[in-house]
Write a protein that holds these residues in place. Sequence first.
Motif, PDB file in Angstrom:
ATOM      1  N   VAL A   1      35.357  36.661  45.229  1.00 43.13           N
ATOM      2  CA  VAL A   1      35.607  35.220  45.409  1.00 43.13           C
ATOM      3  C   VAL A   1      35.465  34.514  44.129  1.00 43.13           C
ATOM      4  O   VAL A   1      36.293  33.528  43.672  1.00 43.13           O
ATOM      5  N   ASN A   2      34.340  34.520  43.199  1.00 42.24           N
ATOM      6  CA  ASN A   2      34.460  33.983  41.993  1.00 42.24           C
ATOM      7  C   ASN A   2      35.433  34.139  41.153  1.00 42.24           C
ATOM      8  O   ASN A   2      36.008  33.380  40.485  1.00 42.24           O
ATOM      9  N   LEU A   3      35.930  35.430  40.975  1.00 41.59           N
ATOM     10  CA  LEU A   3      37.313  35.891  40.022  1.00 41.59           C
ATOM     11  C   LEU A   3      38.374  35.251  40.514  1.00 41.59           C
ATOM     12  O   LEU A   3      39.293  34.676  39.835  1.00 41.59           O
ATOM     13  N   SER A   4      38.629  35.126  41.928  1.00 40.32           N
ATOM     14  CA  SER A   4      39.741  34.531  42.324  1.00 40.32           C
ATOM     15  C   SER A   4      39.441  33.039  42.155  1.00 40.32           C
ATOM     16  O   SER A   4      40.642  32.286  41.850  1.00 40.32           O
ATOM     17  N   ILE A   5      38.583  32.057  42.125  1.00 36.85           N
ATOM     18  CA  ILE A   5      38.330  30.843  41.973  1.00 36.85           C
ATOM     19  C   ILE A   5      38.773  30.629  40.367  1.00 36.85           C
ATOM     20  O   ILE A   5      39.500  29.710  40.010  1.00 36.85           O
ATOM     21  N   LEU A   6      38.405  31.438  39.530  1.00 33.74           N
ATOM     22  CA  LEU A   6      38.677  31.526  38.166  1.00 33.74           C
ATOM     23  C   LEU A   6      40.181  31.702  37.919  1.00 33.74           C
ATOM     24  O   LEU A   6      40.888  30.826  37.298  1.00 33.74           O
ATOM     25  N   LYS A   7      40.742  32.932  38.624  1.00 31.93           N
ATOM     26  CA  LYS A   7      42.076  33.024  38.522  1.00 31.93           C
ATOM     27  C   LYS A   7      43.070  31.921  38.760  1.00 31.93           C
ATOM     28  O   LYS A   7      44.172  31.612  38.466  1.00 31.93           O
ATOM     29  N   GLN A   8      42.432  31.034  39.937  1.00 26.53           N
ATOM     30  CA  GLN A   8      43.410  30.103  40.467  1.00 26.53           C
ATOM     31  C   GLN A   8      43.122  28.703  39.724  1.00 26.53           C
ATOM     32  O   GLN A   8      43.870  27.723  39.619  1.00 26.53           O
TER      33      GLN A   8
ATOM     34  N   LEU B   1      42.237  42.644  41.173  1.00 27.06           N
ATOM     35  CA  LEU B   1      41.127  41.705  41.131  1.00 27.06           C
ATOM     36  C   LEU B   1      39.720  42.331  41.597  1.00 27.06           C
ATOM     37  O   LEU B   1      38.830  42.440  40.989  1.00 27.06           O
ATOM     38  N   LYS B   2      39.870  43.286  42.791  1.00 28.52           N
ATOM     39  CA  LYS B   2      38.964  43.851  43.332  1.00 28.52           C
ATOM     40  C   LYS B   2      38.261  45.007  42.176  1.00 28.52           C
ATOM     41  O   LYS B   2      37.055  45.093  42.148  1.00 28.52           O
ATOM     42  N   ASP B   3      39.107  45.475  41.584  1.00 30.99           N
ATOM     43  CA  ASP B   3      38.677  46.569  40.540  1.00 30.99           C
ATOM     44  C   ASP B   3      38.003  45.812  39.393  1.00 30.99           C
ATOM     45  O   ASP B   3      37.022  46.275  38.762  1.00 30.99           O
ATOM     46  N   LEU B   4      38.482  44.836  38.796  1.00 27.41           N
ATOM     47  CA  LEU B   4      37.955  44.049  37.757  1.00 27.41           C
ATOM     48  C   LEU B   4      36.449  43.444  38.368  1.00 27.41           C
ATOM     49  O   LEU B   4      35.507  43.393  37.248  1.00 27.41           O
TER      50      LEU B   4
END
Length: 67
Positions: free
Chosen positions: A30-37, A18-21
Amino acid sequence: MAIIVNLDVMLAKRKMRLKDLSEKVGVSVVNLSILKQGKVKAIRFSTLEAICEVLDCQPGDLLEYKK
């Protein structure tokens, strides 16, 4: 009805963290993590486009509709 986000599946297929993306797309982890969840309420088309470009996929690979 629900929209299922398969970002984690695409990341695993591409062997990317996720960090690389986050760094390549320019969106915070944080925003990508929210999307992933699947807890996100909206996504900009420009963000979706950038994610698809980096992961070399189609929007339908990331988003799925289930009743």
